[in-house]
Write an enzyme that holds these catalytic residues in place. Sequence first.
Site, mmCIF file in Angstrom:
data_model
loop_
_atom_site.group_PDB
_atom_site.id
_atom_site.type_symbol
_atom_site.label_atom_id
_atom_site.label_comp_id
_atom_site.label_asym_id
_atom_site.label_seq_id
_atom_site.Cartn_x
_atom_site.Cartn_y
_atom_site.Cartn_z
ATOM 1 N N CYS A 37 0.811 -1.223 0.000
ATOM 2 C CA CYS A 37 0.000 0.000 0.000
ATOM 3 C C CYS A 37 0.843 1.271 0.000
ATOM 4 O O CYS A 37 0.325 2.367 -0.202
ATOM 5 C CB CYS A 37 -0.940 -0.009 1.194
ATOM 6 S SG CYS A 37 -2.060 -1.408 1.135
ATOM 7 N N HIS A 62 -3.595 7.099 2.320
ATOM 8 C CA HIS A 62 -3.946 5.764 1.828
ATOM 9 C C HIS A 62 -5.298 5.385 2.429
ATOM 10 O O HIS A 62 -5.572 5.675 3.601
ATOM 11 C CB HIS A 62 -2.861 4.770 2.266
ATOM 12 C CG HIS A 62 -3.242 3.346 2.046
ATOM 13 N ND1 HIS A 62 -3.639 2.878 0.819
ATOM 14 C CD2 HIS A 62 -3.296 2.278 2.899
ATOM 15 C CE1 HIS A 62 -3.917 1.586 0.925
ATOM 16 N NE2 HIS A 62 -3.721 1.201 2.171
ATOM 17 N N ASN A 116 -10.134 -0.493 -0.351
ATOM 18 C CA ASN A 116 -8.671 -0.379 -0.358
ATOM 19 C C ASN A 116 -8.146 -0.926 -1.692
ATOM 20 O O ASN A 116 -8.214 -2.126 -1.941
ATOM 21 C CB ASN A 116 -8.114 -1.179 0.828
ATOM 22 C CG ASN A 116 -6.598 -1.085 0.941
ATOM 23 O OD1 ASN A 116 -5.913 -0.604 0.048
ATOM 24 N ND2 ASN A 116 -6.067 -1.559 2.057
HETATM 25 O O1 UT7 Z 1 -3.789 -1.316 3.643
HETATM 26 C C1 UT7 Z 1 -2.847 -2.070 4.309
HETATM 27 C C2 UT7 Z 1 -2.840 -1.852 5.761
HETATM 28 N N1 UT7 Z 1 -4.033 -2.385 6.345
HETATM 29 C C3 UT7 Z 1 -4.668 -1.717 7.277
HETATM 30 O O2 UT7 Z 1 -4.289 -0.628 7.630
HETATM 31 C C4 UT7 Z 1 -5.864 -2.414 7.875
HETATM 32 C C5 UT7 Z 1 -5.785 -2.370 9.369
HETATM 33 N N2 UT7 Z 1 -6.859 -3.096 10.024
HETATM 34 C C6 UT7 Z 1 -8.160 -2.755 9.928
HETATM 35 O O3 UT7 Z 1 -8.541 -1.900 9.154
HETATM 36 C C7 UT7 Z 1 -9.124 -3.412 10.882
HETATM 37 O O4 UT7 Z 1 -8.400 -4.189 11.795
HETATM 38 C C8 UT7 Z 1 -10.177 -4.333 10.207
HETATM 39 C C9 UT7 Z 1 -11.182 -3.470 9.463
HETATM 40 C C10 UT7 Z 1 -9.500 -5.290 9.263
HETATM 41 C C11 UT7 Z 1 -10.939 -5.101 11.270
HETATM 42 O O5 UT7 Z 1 -11.533 -4.205 12.199
HETATM 43 P P1 UT7 Z 1 -11.310 -4.389 13.784
HETATM 44 O O6 UT7 Z 1 -12.108 -3.351 14.452
HETATM 45 O O7 UT7 Z 1 -9.840 -4.379 14.025
HETATM 46 O O8 UT7 Z 1 -11.948 -5.782 14.024
HETATM 47 P P2 UT7 Z 1 -11.254 -7.072 14.655
HETATM 48 O O9 UT7 Z 1 -10.310 -7.661 13.672
HETATM 49 O O10 UT7 Z 1 -10.742 -6.711 15.998
HETATM 50 O O11 UT7 Z 1 -12.488 -8.004 14.800
HETATM 51 C C12 UT7 Z 1 -13.581 -7.694 15.666
HETATM 52 C C13 UT7 Z 1 -14.637 -8.752 15.483
HETATM 53 C C14 UT7 Z 1 -14.060 -10.161 15.507
HETATM 54 O O12 UT7 Z 1 -14.975 -10.985 16.180
HETATM 55 P P3 UT7 Z 1 -14.665 -11.460 17.671
HETATM 56 O O13 UT7 Z 1 -13.361 -12.189 17.583
HETATM 57 O O14 UT7 Z 1 -14.571 -10.194 18.475
HETATM 58 O O15 UT7 Z 1 -15.854 -12.307 17.993
HETATM 59 C C15 UT7 Z 1 -14.022 -10.549 14.049
HETATM 60 O O16 UT7 Z 1 -14.151 -11.925 13.844
HETATM 61 O O17 UT7 Z 1 -15.257 -8.592 14.211
HETATM 62 C C16 UT7 Z 1 -15.233 -9.833 13.507
HETATM 63 N N3 UT7 Z 1 -15.157 -9.560 12.094
HETATM 64 C C17 UT7 Z 1 -16.235 -9.326 11.342
HETATM 65 N N4 UT7 Z 1 -17.549 -9.274 11.640
HETATM 66 C C18 UT7 Z 1 -18.395 -8.997 10.642
HETATM 67 C C19 UT7 Z 1 -14.061 -9.511 11.315
HETATM 68 N N5 UT7 Z 1 -14.411 -9.223 10.050
HETATM 69 C C20 UT7 Z 1 -15.755 -9.123 10.035
HETATM 70 C C21 UT7 Z 1 -16.704 -8.830 9.035
HETATM 71 N N6 UT7 Z 1 -18.001 -8.769 9.373
HETATM 72 N N7 UT7 Z 1 -16.351 -8.596 7.769
#
Ligand code: UT7
Length: 344
Positions: free
Chosen positions: A114, A254, A284
């Site tokens: 990215c 980004h 993204n």
């Molecule tokens: O571009 C390259 C660099 N990348 C980035 O900068 C991305 C950085 N990360 C992020 O943007 C975020 O971490 C995400 C958008 C990928 C995820 O958001 P989050 O607030 O960090 O969620 P999480 O990974 O902590 O997950 C929270 C919950 C989990 O469930 P449990 O374990 O708390 O029961 C996930 O399983 O949300 C769940 N989850 C979803 N639920 C519904 C993960 N993906 C989804 C989904 N829909 N698509």
Amino acid sequence: MIRAAITSVGHFLPEERLTNADLEKLVDTSDEWIRARTGIEERRILRDKDKATTYMAIEASKEALEKRGMDAGELDVIIVATVTPDMFFPANACQVQAALGAPKAWGFDLSAACSGFLFGINTAACLIESGRYRSVLLVGSDKMSSITDYTDRNTCVLFGDAAAAVLLEPDTNGNGLIDSVLRTDGNNWEALCMQGGGSLNPPTHETVDRKMHYIHQDGRTVFRFAVSAFINVAAEVMQRNGLHSEDIRYFAPHQANQRIIDAAARRMGISSDRVMLNISRYGNTTAATIPLCLYDWEHELRRGDNLVLAAFGGGYTWGAAYVRWAYDGVARPPVAAKEAEAVA
Ligand code: UT7
């Protein structure tokens, strides 16, 4: 002093839209979750099997050249930033060179995930500042759908396909790339990667079965690191160039997650009306996000406007740049303006 200034921007977006509602049918997710956690509403997908990253790069490049009224024969260098090349080799840049008809250009692909566009603009600037090259075409192009697992809700809601291209030329009027802070830290590479297909894990039935040819991301780990890394480099670029928030016309970040962008803008003291934000429409698009922002906001930019660009990506790679815009954008034609309004 010679600086490298952006003199034109082109783009390519596939027609097909993949909405949050579409994704609700594929994985256990919801429109509400995706919007709240990422800011994304839809992404573009290049469905045509015969077309990939190079095709999008060529289309974006043609538009950039046409807008500038430059013949491809004038190009000295072509850089394609991508993590989804059509094939390992030859480089995408070679096919872009052939399709554009750029006989005196040499070129290469740049892999920085990215941060590809940000690393690319610095590379291009070094080539131009040296005085050896006068016109560099820099393209960010990624067909992320080709490496996305549409059964993995952690990643499939995030990515889209797109390309955007800029032309860089010498400027001696104080505009162009003024400064940048770039970083790489390979310690946490496993948090965001695609392990299959390379020389360590060449394609086999096993690598396919283990889904190693798809993006893997430990979102939470990347998020935590990205927020502070992103904010720190943007703040460093501002500080060492004596830039205060009111000096910045636009922040061009980004587009990985709206929460990261909002946090960075808050820390930089930049109000939301001066933040380029189009993640809701495209998701993204990896190397294409920043030039796609420049394309979308080009009509509002004026010569001398101060921009801060910032990116964070797999590697990890990250950085920020201070760019002084070199030309007055022209008003969008009425049809494009209407389209932009309709999607806003
Ligand atoms: O571009 C390259 C660099 N990348 C980035 O900068 C991305 C950085 N990360 C992020 O943007 C975020 O971490 C995400 C958008 C990928 C995820 O958001 P989050 O607030 O960090 O969620 P999480 O990974 O902590 O997950 C929270 C919950 C989990 O469930 P449990 O374990 O708390 O029961 C996930 O399983 O949300 C769940 N989850 C979803 N639920 C519904 C993960 N993906 C989804 C989904 N829909 N698509």
